[in-house]
Scaffold this motif. Sequence first.
Motif, PDB file in Angstrom:
ATOM      1  N   ARG A 325       0.816  -1.216   0.000  1.00 32.27           N
ATOM      2  CA  ARG A 325       0.000   0.000   0.000  1.00 32.27           C
ATOM      3  C   ARG A 325       0.850   1.267   0.000  1.00 32.27           C
ATOM      4  O   ARG A 325       0.493   2.265  -0.626  1.00 32.27           O
ATOM      5  N   GLU A 329       0.796   4.234  -2.999  1.00 35.16           N
ATOM      6  CA  GLU A 329       0.299   5.575  -2.685  1.00 35.16           C
ATOM      7  C   GLU A 329       1.389   6.629  -2.824  1.00 35.16           C
ATOM      8  O   GLU A 329       1.193   7.674  -3.433  1.00 35.16           O
ATOM      9  N   ASP A 330       2.570   6.357  -2.231  1.00 32.81           N
ATOM     10  CA  ASP A 330       3.620   7.379  -2.142  1.00 32.81           C
ATOM     11  C   ASP A 330       4.624   7.298  -3.293  1.00 32.81           C
ATOM     12  O   ASP A 330       5.422   8.206  -3.472  1.00 32.81           O
ATOM     13  N   ASP A 389      -8.690  -0.001  -2.602  1.00 30.20           N
ATOM     14  CA  ASP A 389      -8.959   1.414  -2.853  1.00 30.20           C
ATOM     15  C   ASP A 389      -7.859   2.049  -3.697  1.00 30.20           C
ATOM     16  O   ASP A 389      -8.064   3.099  -4.302  1.00 30.20           O
ATOM     17  N   ARG A 390      -6.686   1.407  -3.741  1.00 29.88           N
ATOM     18  CA  ARG A 390      -5.561   1.919  -4.530  1.00 29.88           C
ATOM     19  C   ARG A 390      -5.537   1.356  -5.947  1.00 29.88           C
ATOM     20  O   ARG A 390      -4.624   1.660  -6.712  1.00 29.88           O
ATOM     21  N   ASP A 392      -7.021   1.476  -9.551  1.00 29.04           N
ATOM     22  CA  ASP A 392      -7.784   2.438 -10.360  1.00 29.04           C
ATOM     23  C   ASP A 392      -8.786   1.744 -11.275  1.00 29.04           C
ATOM     24  O   ASP A 392      -9.881   2.259 -11.511  1.00 29.04           O
ATOM     25  N   SER A 437      -0.507  14.793  -8.143  1.00 33.70           N
ATOM     26  CA  SER A 437      -0.780  15.118  -6.741  1.00 33.70           C
ATOM     27  C   SER A 437      -2.157  15.763  -6.622  1.00 33.70           C
ATOM     28  O   SER A 437      -2.804  16.080  -7.630  1.00 33.70           O
ATOM     29  N   ASP A 438      -2.599  15.994  -5.386  1.00 30.49           N
ATOM     30  CA  ASP A 438      -3.916  16.605  -5.170  1.00 30.49           C
ATOM     31  C   ASP A 438      -3.989  17.997  -5.792  1.00 30.49           C
ATOM     32  O   ASP A 438      -5.001  18.371  -6.397  1.00 30.49           O
ATOM     33  N   SER A 465     -14.280   7.051  -1.084  1.00 28.01           N
ATOM     34  CA  SER A 465     -13.368   7.781  -0.202  1.00 28.01           C
ATOM     35  C   SER A 465     -12.750   8.946  -0.961  1.00 28.01           C
ATOM     36  O   SER A 465     -12.877   9.051  -2.192  1.00 28.01           O
ATOM     37  N   ARG A 467      -9.631   9.319  -1.484  1.00 28.33           N
ATOM     38  CA  ARG A 467      -8.639   8.724  -2.377  1.00 28.33           C
ATOM     39  C   ARG A 467      -9.312   8.187  -3.634  1.00 28.33           C
ATOM     40  O   ARG A 467      -8.815   8.362  -4.747  1.00 28.33           O
ATOM     41  N   SER A 470     -10.216  10.959  -6.055  1.00 30.92           N
ATOM     42  CA  SER A 470      -9.021  11.449  -6.754  1.00 30.92           C
ATOM     43  C   SER A 470      -8.622  10.499  -7.883  1.00 30.92           C
ATOM     44  O   SER A 470      -8.279  10.927  -8.991  1.00 30.92           O
ATOM     45  N   ARG A 471      -8.703   9.207  -7.617  1.00 30.00           N
ATOM     46  CA  ARG A 471      -8.315   8.228  -8.628  1.00 30.00           C
ATOM     47  C   ARG A 471      -9.321   8.190  -9.778  1.00 30.00           C
ATOM     48  O   ARG A 471      -8.948   8.010 -10.937  1.00 30.00           O
TER      49      ARG A 471
END
Length: 502
Positions: A325, A329-330, A389-390, A392, A437-438, A465, A467, A470-471
Amino acid sequence: MKQLLCATFEGIDAASVEVQFTATKGLPAFTIVGMANTAITESKERVKSALLSNGFTFPPKRLTVNLAPSDLRKEGSHFDLPIAALIALGNYEGDIGDWYVFGELGLDGSVTENILLYPIILSLANQGAISRAIVPNVSLSKLSKIPNITFYGVDSLSEALELLRAQKLPEEKAHLSTFDFNHIIHNEKSYYYHEHYPLDFIDIKGQEHAKRSALIAAAGMHNLLLEGSPGSGKSMIAKRLVHIMPPLYNDEMLECAKLEILEGKEPSFAPLRPFRSPHHSSTGASIFGGGTHKAQIGEVGLAHGGILFFDELPHFSKTVLEALREPLEDRHIRISRVNTKVTYNANFLFVAAMNPCPCGNLFSTTIACRCSDLEINRYKSRLSDPFLDRIDLYVQMHAVSAEDKPSISSRQLHAKVREAFLRQKMRGQERLNGALSDAEIAHYCPLTPETQHVIDQAIGRFGLSFRAVSRVLKVARTIADIEGESDIGKAHLLEALSYRKR
């Protein structure tokens, strides 16, 4: 005291090392200090033989070589040449300047290459720490691809000494190679790609929905999960995906070559991104990297810039899936040990494949599923909601049918990916859509009142969520790029929402 510069690995990056030499009165001895490993301490015998074979004599003094800084572990046989050169220059009164010197010595004084030279010098170049270097002649074909460095190739210790003593350096510099591949030019920057497709999407019959998701995943570097019965084409799609990935610019190609060398391969310098496919029995250390004294790079780091493919996803250990995860994410991973802490870049496209149930026949219309509801729930519960959730793009693949026909080739898909890639660059994006990024999402993915209403409804209906929202926006941005649209429309947003796992 005379000194030359060399370098060693500190994690995945290189650190400069000053090679210092003094000859003092005392009983004759030859000592190397500065936390040198076995390969460096053994260099004393190679250095002695190389010097004696070329007519040099050891002074009857106490010879001390110091590798500074002394608290950094040094490794590699490429320290042979600077150590021997300093001893041979012991009585030379001239200024030898700030030279980086690399090379392993043969017993006859010949200079050979070390496999670590390329990643070390590339890392120094990225840090802006090196401008000229003496290297083995046999390494020039690889090293000369690194820009902004003047290389002087030598075949022997004597040639290296001539360069160090020279008041005027020779005009001939290392040939700076250019990449001879198809390329796109944008803002005076070249992005390279190939048109060779050993594995072609034309081989896949049917599965149009999955091919569409593969196109979106490649164009924006979006994580993809394929779920379907055995033999439906999940692995075929994953293995063909690497050949339709976005173009690479010069630095990315050099980085890919560096990863190939760290894996023990000869660098290809081809515009083909890495493809890593670890087995589900792989340990966490082999996937994420690790080690007691020195943190080694793992599959996640080796997949940087390319694809990390997990086949039979639920069979990977729970620990591995949850640890994944962080890099998803990062886009980097940090390995912490008592003796070292290293951060690896891990910006990859994650592709996974799984069966719908333990026996694999849940989606089949001809073969009955043998699994109980409890077994199916236990199988799917290995994937946690934060992990999913990660993802897409989630695609359910239908069973193979006799009516399925080939539809689109890799060459056609790759052309669409390049068009979408160019649109992203023309907007001024440094990163592809999947890595925005956001703040960049707010800038590059603006919504109209109509599309904002669609998102608000989706949040209420599916419990998305922050996240997930955003995705969805990033996927919708990629779909719009593929369709050649400058703005995200309602149709793009609805298609992006259809790929969310619910």
